[in-house]
Design an enzyme around this catalytic site. Structure first.
Site, PDB file in Angstrom:
ATOM      1  N   ASN A   1     -16.076  -7.275  -5.313  1.00 44.27           N
ATOM      2  CA  ASN A   1     -15.966  -5.721  -5.645  1.00 44.27           C
ATOM      3  C   ASN A   1     -15.263  -5.339  -6.953  1.00 44.27           C
ATOM      4  OD1 ASN A   1     -14.518  -2.934  -5.374  1.00 44.27           O
ATOM      5  ND2 ASN A   1     -16.696  -2.748  -4.837  1.00 44.27           N
TER       6      ASN A   1
ATOM      7  N   ASP B   1     -11.611  -4.050   1.992  1.00 46.02           N
ATOM      8  CA  ASP B   1     -10.562  -4.883   1.244  1.00 46.02           C
ATOM      9  C   ASP B   1     -11.682  -6.269   1.172  1.00 46.02           C
ATOM     10  OD1 ASP B   1      -7.805  -5.240   0.136  1.00 46.02           O
ATOM     11  OD2 ASP B   1      -8.288  -6.940   1.276  1.00 46.02           O
TER      12      ASP B   1
ATOM     13  N   LYS C   1      -2.716  -0.786   6.471  1.00 46.05           N
ATOM     14  CA  LYS C   1      -3.572  -1.897   6.241  1.00 46.05           C
ATOM     15  C   LYS C   1      -3.967  -2.685   7.662  1.00 46.05           C
ATOM     16  CE  LYS C   1      -5.456  -4.077   2.645  1.00 46.05           C
ATOM     17  NZ  LYS C   1      -5.964  -3.555   1.364  1.00 46.05           N
TER      18      LYS C   1
ATOM     19  N   GLN D   1       0.530  -1.201   0.108  1.00 48.79           N
ATOM     20  CA  GLN D   1       0.038  -0.023   0.038  1.00 48.79           C
ATOM     21  C   GLN D   1       1.017   1.345   0.025  1.00 48.79           C
ATOM     22  OE1 GLN D   1      -3.594  -0.975   0.462  1.00 48.79           O
ATOM     23  NE2 GLN D   1      -3.859   0.994  -0.533  1.00 48.79           N
TER      24      GLN D   1
ATOM     25  N   THR E   1     -11.800   0.589  -8.290  1.00 45.13           N
ATOM     26  CA  THR E   1     -10.728  -0.509  -8.324  1.00 45.13           C
ATOM     27  C   THR E   1     -11.076  -1.195  -9.748  1.00 45.13           C
ATOM     28  OG1 THR E   1     -10.801  -0.670  -5.946  1.00 45.13           O
ATOM     29  CG2 THR E   1      -9.190  -2.267  -7.191  1.00 45.13           C
TER      30      THR E   1
HETATM   31  P1  NDP Z   1     -14.636  -9.168  -2.004  1.00 45.35           P
HETATM   32  O1  NDP Z   1     -14.393  -9.483  -0.734  1.00 45.35           O
HETATM   33  O2  NDP Z   1     -15.501  -8.056  -2.661  1.00 45.35           O
HETATM   34  O3  NDP Z   1     -14.345 -10.133  -3.150  1.00 45.35           O
HETATM   35  C1  NDP Z   1     -13.137 -11.269  -3.141  1.00 45.35           C
HETATM   36  C2  NDP Z   1     -13.146 -12.310  -3.995  1.00 45.35           C
HETATM   37  O4  NDP Z   1     -12.289 -13.079  -4.162  1.00 45.35           O
HETATM   38  C3  NDP Z   1     -14.660 -13.126  -3.908  1.00 45.35           C
HETATM   39  O5  NDP Z   1     -15.055 -13.639  -5.324  1.00 45.35           O
HETATM   40  C4  NDP Z   1     -13.998 -14.313  -3.120  1.00 45.35           C
HETATM   41  O6  NDP Z   1     -14.748 -15.449  -3.132  1.00 45.35           O
HETATM   42  C5  NDP Z   1     -12.624 -14.473  -3.919  1.00 45.35           C
HETATM   43  N1  NDP Z   1     -11.655 -15.006  -2.732  1.00 45.35           N
HETATM   44  C6  NDP Z   1     -11.319 -14.362  -1.616  1.00 45.35           C
HETATM   45  N2  NDP Z   1     -10.373 -15.165  -0.983  1.00 45.35           N
HETATM   46  C7  NDP Z   1     -10.166 -15.974  -1.886  1.00 45.35           C
HETATM   47  C8  NDP Z   1      -9.207 -17.216  -1.872  1.00 45.35           C
HETATM   48  N3  NDP Z   1      -8.636 -17.563  -0.847  1.00 45.35           N
HETATM   49  N4  NDP Z   1      -9.263 -18.116  -2.876  1.00 45.35           N
HETATM   50  C9  NDP Z   1     -10.123 -17.817  -3.993  1.00 45.35           C
HETATM   51  N5  NDP Z   1     -10.956 -16.760  -4.298  1.00 45.35           N
HETATM   52  C10 NDP Z   1     -10.846 -15.986  -3.119  1.00 45.35           C
HETATM   53  O7  NDP Z   1     -12.928  -8.618  -1.969  1.00 45.35           O
HETATM   54  P2  NDP Z   1     -12.381  -7.151  -3.354  1.00 45.35           P
HETATM   55  O8  NDP Z   1     -13.095  -7.624  -4.634  1.00 45.35           O
HETATM   56  O9  NDP Z   1     -12.439  -6.138  -2.648  1.00 45.35           O
HETATM   57  O10 NDP Z   1     -10.819  -7.793  -3.359  1.00 45.35           O
HETATM   58  C11 NDP Z   1     -10.215  -8.772  -4.166  1.00 45.35           C
HETATM   59  C12 NDP Z   1      -8.743  -8.456  -4.264  1.00 45.35           C
HETATM   60  O11 NDP Z   1      -8.571  -6.711  -4.679  1.00 45.35           O
HETATM   61  C13 NDP Z   1      -8.174  -8.688  -2.906  1.00 45.35           C
HETATM   62  O12 NDP Z   1      -6.829  -9.029  -3.204  1.00 45.35           O
HETATM   63  C14 NDP Z   1      -7.958  -7.218  -2.531  1.00 45.35           C
HETATM   64  O13 NDP Z   1      -6.908  -6.887  -1.619  1.00 45.35           O
HETATM   65  C15 NDP Z   1      -7.888  -6.321  -3.755  1.00 45.35           C
HETATM   66  N6  NDP Z   1      -8.188  -5.064  -3.747  1.00 45.35           N
HETATM   67  C16 NDP Z   1      -9.304  -4.339  -3.556  1.00 45.35           C
HETATM   68  C17 NDP Z   1      -9.613  -3.295  -3.359  1.00 45.35           C
HETATM   69  C18 NDP Z   1     -10.855  -2.553  -2.930  1.00 45.35           C
HETATM   70  O14 NDP Z   1     -11.208  -1.308  -3.182  1.00 45.35           O
HETATM   71  N7  NDP Z   1     -11.891  -3.448  -2.775  1.00 45.35           N
HETATM   72  C19 NDP Z   1      -8.554  -2.085  -3.932  1.00 45.35           C
HETATM   73  C20 NDP Z   1      -7.446  -2.795  -4.370  1.00 45.35           C
HETATM   74  C21 NDP Z   1      -7.124  -4.088  -4.336  1.00 45.35           C
HETATM   75  P3  NDP Z   1     -15.629 -15.872  -1.933  1.00 45.35           P
HETATM   76  O15 NDP Z   1     -16.917 -15.228  -1.947  1.00 45.35           O
HETATM   77  O16 NDP Z   1     -15.807 -17.292  -2.327  1.00 45.35           O
HETATM   78  O17 NDP Z   1     -14.912 -15.631  -0.724  1.00 45.35           O
HETATM   79  O1  2IT Z   2      -5.765  -2.823  -1.475  1.00 44.68           O
HETATM   80  C1  2IT Z   2      -6.411  -1.664  -1.547  1.00 44.68           C
HETATM   81  O2  2IT Z   2      -5.721  -0.584  -2.157  1.00 44.68           O
HETATM   82  C2  2IT Z   2      -7.657  -1.446  -1.026  1.00 44.68           C
HETATM   83  N1  2IT Z   2      -8.215  -2.482  -0.210  1.00 44.68           N
HETATM   84  C3  2IT Z   2      -8.388  -0.187  -0.826  1.00 44.68           C
HETATM   85  C4  2IT Z   2      -7.852   0.875   0.137  1.00 44.68           C
HETATM   86  C5  2IT Z   2      -8.522   2.161   0.239  1.00 44.68           C
HETATM   87  O3  2IT Z   2      -7.949   2.876   1.437  1.00 44.68           O
HETATM   88  O4  2IT Z   2      -9.290   2.505  -0.499  1.00 44.68           O
END
Ligand code: NDP
Ligand code: 2IT
Length: 447
Positions: free
Chosen positions: A242, A168, A128, A113, A211
Site C-alpha cells: 500500500n 498495516d 497498535k 504511534q 500514507t
Molecule cells: P503491505 O502489506 O501493503 O505491504 C508490505 C510490503 O512490504 C510488501 O511489499 C511486503 O512484501 C514488504 N514486506 C513486508 N515484510 C517484509 C519483510 N520482512 N522484508 C521485506 N519486505 C517486507 O503493507 P503497507 O504498505 O501498509 O506497510 C508497509 C510499511 O508501512 C509498514 O512498516 C507499515 O507499518 C508502514 N505504514 C503503513 C501505513 C498504512 O497506512 N498502511 C501507515 C504508516 C506506516 P511481501 O508481499 O513479500 O510480504
Molecule cells: O502505522 C500506521 O500509522 C498505520 N498503520 C496506520 C494507522 C491508522 O490508524 O490509520
C-alpha cells in the site's frame, strides 16, 4: 539527576521490564535519546514521571484466535492489541497480520504511534495490534474465518470513542471489511470503529493513498526548502504494498522517476521507470510476487534478496516495506551513490547506525513517525467524517492531508532548531510529538 541520567535510567527500566523485545527497546531508545533538552527546560516532566509512564502501555491485550482452515483443520493464532496512550484521544493505530508479529513488534509500533498521532495535530491516542497469522497463500474464505474469530475477541475492547484500529502490513480493504462485518454483527451497531473502510460504507476518499501521498508531500516540502522539487529526480522505493504503490504514484505525478520497488523476496530495477499499473495488477489484484514484473517488462531486471535495492543509484530513497530493512551497509551505498534524501514510509525501516551515518553524511533524513503520518491522519479525518455522517470529496481530503504534512514538516523543523539540533528531523519529530503528549498527561493528573 541530570536530564541525561533520567533518560538513561528510564531506558534501563525498559530493558529490565521488557526482556527480549528488541524492536521496542530500539524505538524507545531513539525517542529517549532526543529528549534531554526538553527535560532540562521543563523539569516538571521528570517530577511527574512522564517518561516512566509514557513507556508503559496503559493496557496490553493478548488472546487466542482459533479458526478452521479450508480442510476443516483447526488453526490457532495469537492476537494482540496494545492500548498504549490515550492522553490525546481514543487509542488509534493499525493492525498487522504477519508471521513475524510478537508482543515486541506491536509494542514498538504502538509506541511510535503515540508520537506520530500527536504530530498530526488531530485528537488521537496511540495503539497498535495484530497477529502472527500469515495471510499469504490463504483463500478469501480462510482470511474471512480468521478475521471473524480475531474480531470476536477484539470487539470487547474497542469502540469508536475507545480504540479505533485500521490496516498495516497484511491488512487492507478486504480484511477491514471482514472485521467490520463481524464487529457490526456482534455489537449490533454501525459505527466508525475501524478506518480504511470501503467507500460506500463509511470509508474516506484518499485513505488508500494517504500514507504514500503524505510521504511524498513531506519530501516535497523538504525539497522546496532546499529550492528544488521532484522533477527529474530518480527515486528508489522499497516494498510494493500500500505505502510503496501510492508513494510511487504521487512521485510520478510530480515528475519524478521511480526506478525500483521490491517485496520480501527480491527487487525490480527498471531504468525506464516502474510501470505502476503492472505493479498494482500483480500486488493488489493477483496478490502475486513482484518478480512477475520482469516477464511483462523486458526493460526490467529482478534480483533475489531485499538488501541489494540500496545499491541502485538514486537522488531519493524511500524505504516503505518493514522495520530495519535499511542497514548501515545499505546507507553507505546510498551515500556513495549521491543520495541526498531518505524518507521513511515504513515504521522504523532504518537501523539506528544507518540513520546516524546518513545524518552524519548530510543526507536529509525524515523519520517514519513524521513522514508516514499521512495514513493515520486521513484515518483521523475518516473518524471526523463518520461522526458527522458525511463524506468529503477527494479534493478536500487530499488538501487536508497535504496541509497536515506541510505542518508536520514545519513543526519538526522548528523543534529541531529550537532545541539545538537544526536539520536533525529525528530529534525534531520526537520533541514536537512528545511535548503535546507530556503536557496533556500533566493536565490529566497521575493516571
Ligand atoms: P503491505 O502489506 O501493503 O505491504 C508490505 C510490503 O512490504 C510488501 O511489499 C511486503 O512484501 C514488504 N514486506 C513486508 N515484510 C517484509 C519483510 N520482512 N522484508 C521485506 N519486505 C517486507 O503493507 P503497507 O504498505 O501498509 O506497510 C508497509 C510499511 O508501512 C509498514 O512498516 C507499515 O507499518 C508502514 N505504514 C503503513 C501505513 C498504512 O497506512 N498502511 C501507515 C504508516 C506506516 P511481501 O508481499 O513479500 O510480504
Ligand atoms: O502505522 C500506521 O500509522 C498505520 N498503520 C496506520 C494507522 C491508522 O490508524 O490509520
Amino acid at each position: 539527576m541530570s536530564a541525561k541520567e533520567v533518560t538513561k535510567s528510564v531506558y534501563e527500566l525498559v530493558l529490565k521490564r521488557n526482556p527480549g523485545e528488541n524492536e521496542f527497546h530500539q524505538a524507545v531508545k531513539e525517542v529517549l535519546d532526543s529528549l534531554a533538552p526538553v527535560l532540562e527546560e521543563c523539569p516538571e516532566y521528570a517530577d511527574a514521571k512522564i517518561l516512566e509512564r509514557v513507556v508503559e502501555p496503559e493496557r496490553v491485550i493478548m488472546f487466542r484466535v482459533p479458526w478452521l482452515d479450508d480442510k476443516g483443520v483447526p488453526q490457532i493464532n495469537r492476537g494482540f492489541r496494545v492500548e498504549f496512550n490515550s492522553a490525546l484521544g481514543p487509542y488509534k493505530g493499525g493492525l498487522r497480520f504477519h508471521p513475524s508479529v510478537y508482543l515486541g513488534i506491536i509494542k514498538f509500533l504502538g509506541f511510535e504511534q503515540i508520537f506520530k498521532n500527536s504530530l498530526t495535530g488531530l485528537m488521537m491516542g496511540g495503539g497498535k495490534g495484530g497477529t502472527d497469522f500469515d495471510p499469504k497463500g490463504k483463500s478469501d474464505n480462510e482470511v474471512m474465518k480468521f478475521c471473524q474469530s480475531f474480531m470476536t475477541e477484539l470487539c470487547k475492547h474497542i469502540g469508536p470513542d475507545t480504540d479505533v484500529p485500521a490496516g498495516d502490513i497484511g491488512v487492507g480493504g478486504r480484511e477491514i471489511g471482514f472485521m467490520f462485518g463481524q464487529y457490526k454483527r456482534i455489537r449490533n451497531e454501525f459505527t466508525g470503529v475501524l478506518t480504511g473502510k470501503g467507500l460506500n460504507w463509511g470509508g474516506s476518499l484518499v485513505r488508500t493513498e494517504a500514507t504514500g501521498y503524505g510521504l511524498v508531500y513531506i519530501v516535497e516540502e523538504l525539497l522546496k526548502a532546499q529550492g528544488g522539487d521532484f522533477k527529474g529526480k530518480t527515486v528508489v522505493v522499497s516494498g510494493s504494498g500500500n505505502v510503496a504503490i501510492y508513494a510511487t504514484e504521487k512521485i510520478q505525478q510530480l515528475g519524478g522517476k521511480v526506478v525500483a520497488v521490491s517485496d520480501s523476496n527480491g527487487f525490480i530495477y527498471d531504468p525506464e521507470g516502474i510501470k505502476l499499473d503492472t505493479v498494482k495488477q500483480i500486488k493488489e489484484v493477483e496478490r502475486k510476487r513482484i518478480k512477475e514484473y520482469v516477464s511483462i517488462h523486458k526493460s526490467a531486471k529482478y534480483t533475489e534478496g531485499c538488501l541489494g535495492i540500496w545499491g541502485i543509484k538514486c537522488d531519493i530513497a524511500l524505504p516503505c516495506a518493514t522495520q530495519n530493512e535499511l542497514d548501515v551497509e545499505g546507507a553507505k551505498l546510498l551515500v556513495k551513490n549521491g543520495c541526498k534524501i531518505v524518507g521513511e514510509g515504513a515504521n522504523m525501516p532504518t537501523t539506528p547506525d544507518a540513520a546516524e551515518l546518513l545524518i552524519e553524511k548530510n543526507v536529509a533524513f525524515l523519520p517514519g513517525k513524521a513522514a508516514n503520518a499521512g495514513g493515520v491522519a486521513v484515518s483521523g479525518l475518516e473518524m471526523a467524517q463518520n461522526s458527522q455522517r458525511i463524506s468529503w470529496s477527494f479534493e478536500k481530503a487530499d488538501a487536508e492531508l497535504k496541509n497536515i504534512m506541510v505542518n508536520i514538516f514545519k513543526d519538526i523543523n522548528d523543534a529541531a532548531e529550537k532545541y539545538g539540533s537544526k536539520g536533525n528531523y529525528i530529534v525534531g519529530a520526537n520533541i514536537a510529538g512528545f511535548i503535546k503528549i507530556a503536557d496533556a498527561m500533566l493536565d490529566q493528573g497521575l493516571v
